[in-house]
Motif scaffolding. Structure first.
Motif, mmCIF file in Angstrom:
data_model
loop_
_atom_site.group_PDB
_atom_site.id
_atom_site.type_symbol
_atom_site.label_atom_id
_atom_site.label_comp_id
_atom_site.label_asym_id
_atom_site.label_seq_id
_atom_site.Cartn_x
_atom_site.Cartn_y
_atom_site.Cartn_z
ATOM 1 N N LYS A 170 24.271 -9.039 -24.698
ATOM 2 C CA LYS A 170 23.078 -9.688 -24.165
ATOM 3 C C LYS A 170 22.378 -8.757 -23.178
ATOM 4 O O LYS A 170 23.011 -7.940 -22.513
ATOM 5 N N ASN A 171 21.067 -8.907 -23.082
ATOM 6 C CA ASN A 171 20.276 -8.135 -22.132
ATOM 7 C C ASN A 171 19.709 -9.043 -21.053
ATOM 8 O O ASN A 171 19.130 -10.088 -21.357
ATOM 9 N N TRP A 172 19.880 -8.643 -19.815
ATOM 10 C CA TRP A 172 19.213 -9.302 -18.695
ATOM 11 C C TRP A 172 18.059 -8.380 -18.306
ATOM 12 O O TRP A 172 18.270 -7.292 -17.783
ATOM 13 N N THR A 173 16.839 -8.805 -18.588
ATOM 14 C CA THR A 173 15.675 -7.965 -18.332
ATOM 15 C C THR A 173 15.084 -8.293 -16.971
ATOM 16 O O THR A 173 14.808 -9.453 -16.665
ATOM 17 N N ILE A 174 14.893 -7.256 -16.170
ATOM 18 C CA ILE A 174 14.324 -7.397 -14.829
ATOM 19 C C ILE A 174 12.899 -6.849 -14.870
ATOM 20 O O ILE A 174 12.684 -5.659 -15.116
ATOM 21 N N PHE A 175 11.937 -7.737 -14.645
ATOM 22 C CA PHE A 175 10.525 -7.357 -14.686
ATOM 23 C C PHE A 175 10.016 -7.034 -13.280
ATOM 24 O O PHE A 175 10.755 -7.119 -12.298
ATOM 25 N N GLY A 176 8.744 -6.689 -13.203
ATOM 26 C CA GLY A 176 8.161 -6.238 -11.944
ATOM 27 C C GLY A 176 8.330 -7.189 -10.781
ATOM 28 O O GLY A 176 8.493 -6.758 -9.633
ATOM 29 N N SER A 177 8.300 -8.494 -11.041
ATOM 30 C CA SER A 177 8.436 -9.463 -9.951
ATOM 31 C C SER A 177 9.798 -9.375 -9.276
ATOM 32 O O SER A 177 9.943 -9.787 -8.115
ATOM 33 N N ASN A 178 10.798 -8.843 -9.980
ATOM 34 C CA ASN A 178 12.149 -8.720 -9.427
ATOM 35 C C ASN A 178 12.613 -7.280 -9.260
ATOM 36 O O ASN A 178 13.752 -7.042 -8.832
ATOM 37 N N SER A 179 11.734 -6.325 -9.608
ATOM 38 C CA SER A 179 12.108 -4.918 -9.431
ATOM 39 C C SER A 179 11.250 -4.210 -8.391
ATOM 40 O O SER A 179 11.655 -3.176 -7.857
ATOM 41 N N MET A 180 10.070 -4.757 -8.079
ATOM 42 C CA MET A 180 9.151 -4.112 -7.145
ATOM 43 C C MET A 180 8.885 -5.024 -5.950
ATOM 44 O O MET A 180 8.505 -6.181 -6.108
ATOM 45 N N LYS A 181 9.081 -4.490 -4.760
ATOM 46 C CA LYS A 181 8.841 -5.226 -3.522
ATOM 47 C C LYS A 181 7.515 -4.778 -2.912
ATOM 48 O O LYS A 181 7.325 -3.599 -2.607
ATOM 49 N N GLN A 182 6.597 -5.718 -2.748
ATOM 50 C CA GLN A 182 5.312 -5.404 -2.117
ATOM 51 C C GLN A 182 5.545 -5.223 -0.622
ATOM 52 O O GLN A 182 6.001 -6.136 0.068
ATOM 53 N N VAL A 183 5.249 -4.026 -0.110
ATOM 54 C CA VAL A 183 5.479 -3.745 1.308
ATOM 55 C C VAL A 183 4.179 -3.582 2.081
ATOM 56 O O VAL A 183 4.174 -3.563 3.312
ATOM 57 N N ALA A 184 3.068 -3.431 1.364
ATOM 58 C CA ALA A 184 1.741 -3.339 1.971
ATOM 59 C C ALA A 184 0.736 -3.775 0.913
ATOM 60 O O ALA A 184 1.092 -3.983 -0.248
ATOM 61 N N SER A 185 -0.522 -3.911 1.309
ATOM 62 C CA SER A 185 -1.525 -4.426 0.374
ATOM 63 C C SER A 185 -1.676 -3.544 -0.860
ATOM 64 O O SER A 185 -2.005 -4.033 -1.943
ATOM 65 N N ASP A 186 -1.412 -2.247 -0.723
ATOM 66 C CA ASP A 186 -1.581 -1.327 -1.848
ATOM 67 C C ASP A 186 -0.311 -0.539 -2.142
ATOM 68 O O ASP A 186 -0.348 0.498 -2.792
ATOM 69 N N VAL A 187 0.824 -1.024 -1.673
ATOM 70 C CA VAL A 187 2.078 -0.289 -1.858
ATOM 71 C C VAL A 187 3.190 -1.252 -2.273
ATOM 72 O O VAL A 187 3.379 -2.302 -1.657
ATOM 73 N N ALA A 188 3.908 -0.872 -3.319
ATOM 74 C CA ALA A 188 5.105 -1.600 -3.736
ATOM 75 C C ALA A 188 6.218 -0.593 -3.974
ATOM 76 O O ALA A 188 5.974 0.524 -4.447
ATOM 77 N N CYS A 189 7.435 -0.983 -3.648
ATOM 78 C CA CYS A 189 8.574 -0.070 -3.744
ATOM 79 C C CYS A 189 9.618 -0.604 -4.715
ATOM 80 O O CYS A 189 9.788 -1.823 -4.862
ATOM 81 N N LEU A 190 10.302 0.320 -5.365
ATOM 82 C CA LEU A 190 11.397 -0.038 -6.260
ATOM 83 C C LEU A 190 12.509 -0.679 -5.432
ATOM 84 O O LEU A 190 13.085 -0.043 -4.551
ATOM 85 N N ALA A 191 12.798 -1.947 -5.707
ATOM 86 C CA ALA A 191 13.667 -2.752 -4.842
ATOM 87 C C ALA A 191 15.146 -2.597 -5.181
ATOM 88 O O ALA A 191 15.867 -3.577 -5.409
ATOM 89 N N PHE A 192 15.588 -1.346 -5.221
ATOM 90 C CA PHE A 192 16.996 -1.012 -5.418
ATOM 91 C C PHE A 192 17.363 -0.004 -4.332
ATOM 92 O O PHE A 192 16.567 0.871 -4.000
ATOM 93 N N GLU A 193 18.578 -0.118 -3.804
ATOM 94 C CA GLU A 193 19.004 0.746 -2.712
ATOM 95 C C GLU A 193 20.162 1.646 -3.127
ATOM 96 O O GLU A 193 20.941 1.308 -4.025
ATOM 97 N N ASP A 194 20.253 2.771 -2.429
ATOM 98 C CA ASP A 194 21.401 3.663 -2.579
ATOM 99 C C ASP A 194 22.562 3.064 -1.787
ATOM 100 O O ASP A 194 22.505 2.950 -0.563
#
Length: 265
Positions: A170-194
């Protein structure tokens, strides 16, 4: 007066899911959780069987859209684990995780990947988004993008989906709403940490990755049901359908009881 309460949702004997399964109260040993994406929105926790009706566009039992994968138990741990074989971006496999357990946590905010896996993942995502202008990175993230040139769909920013290949194919697909965190009006970051090179676990899936996803922990059959983003069916965790809206609702179905609790109310 508002009151706060703390409930354990682990394998442990004192967890809420165990406390409601005694002979005096017949509740199936399972629980479902649906986390909201904003502090003002409502989420839900269900203890016991469904149905788990959700609106709109029609009254849909959220359990009907679930895929399932085995839940693992580890010795001396009350946490929940699943087997992840691979993680891929745009169908390009960027890392093979073997058959070790991957932890699911609602305490950890963003997914954490062990350093070697994180570097490979970050490189793959950066390559897949190379046409999108970069923004200055914002801690704790390793890649941030300018959103002004990006599209937006019902499942979030239009970035390549992250496919998590599970044990049973099975595949669990993670789309933009759960992979990108909006941090500013024009900036979003990949929401995964080292998570560091000394991390005990290869991957910990955080609460951000399961916001507006419906997750059913079936402890009787040792399996996890997952929906991916509810945005796909044009709804959210705040749209569960009750004829009344109490803090807690007990229903009866075939001699099984369920308890539903509203979050952020």
């Amino acid at each position: 007066m508002l009151q706060a309460w703390l409930a354990g949702l682990s394998w442990a004997p004192l967890a809420v899911s165990s406390q409601f399964t005694g002979s005096s109260l017949i509740v199936a040993k399972k629980f479902a959780i649906c986390l909201p994406s904003t502090p003002s929105a409502r989420g839900m926790i269900f203890l016991g069987d469904g149905p788990y009706y959700i609106l709109p566009p029609t009254s849909l039992d959220a359990a009907s859209i679930l895929s399932y994968t085995p839940l693992l138990k580890r010795p001396k741990s009350s946490d929940y684990y699943i087997v992840v074989n691979d993680i891929s971006i745009n169908r390009l496999t960027i890392d093979s995780l073997g058959r070790g357990g991957v932890k699911i946590s609602i305490v950890v905010r963003y997914a954490k990947l062990k350093s070697d896996i994180y570097r490979s993942f970050l490189k793959g995502f950066a390559k897949a988004t190379e046409a999108i202008p970069r923004a200055k990175t914002v801690s704790p993230f390793g890649l941030c993008l300018k959103t002004s040139t990006m599209g937006f769909s019902r499942v979030g920013l239009t970035v390549p989906p992250v496919d998590v290949e599970l044990a049973n194919g099975k595949n669990w697909t993670i789309f933009g709403s759960n992979s990108m965190k909006q941090v500013a009006s024009d900036v979003a970051c990949l929401a995964f940490e080292d998570g560091g090179h000394k991390a005990k676990l290869a991957v910990v899936i955080g609460s951000f990755q399961i916001e507006n996803n419906f997750s059913l922990f079936d402890l009787v059959r040792s399996r996890l049901g997952f929906s991916s983003s509810l945005f796909f069916v044009r709804t959210t965790c705040g749209n569960f359908n009750f004829t009344t809206k109490p803090k807690a609702l007990i229903t009866k179905k075939d001699r099984q009881y369920s308890l539903a609790c509203i979050l952020n109310d």
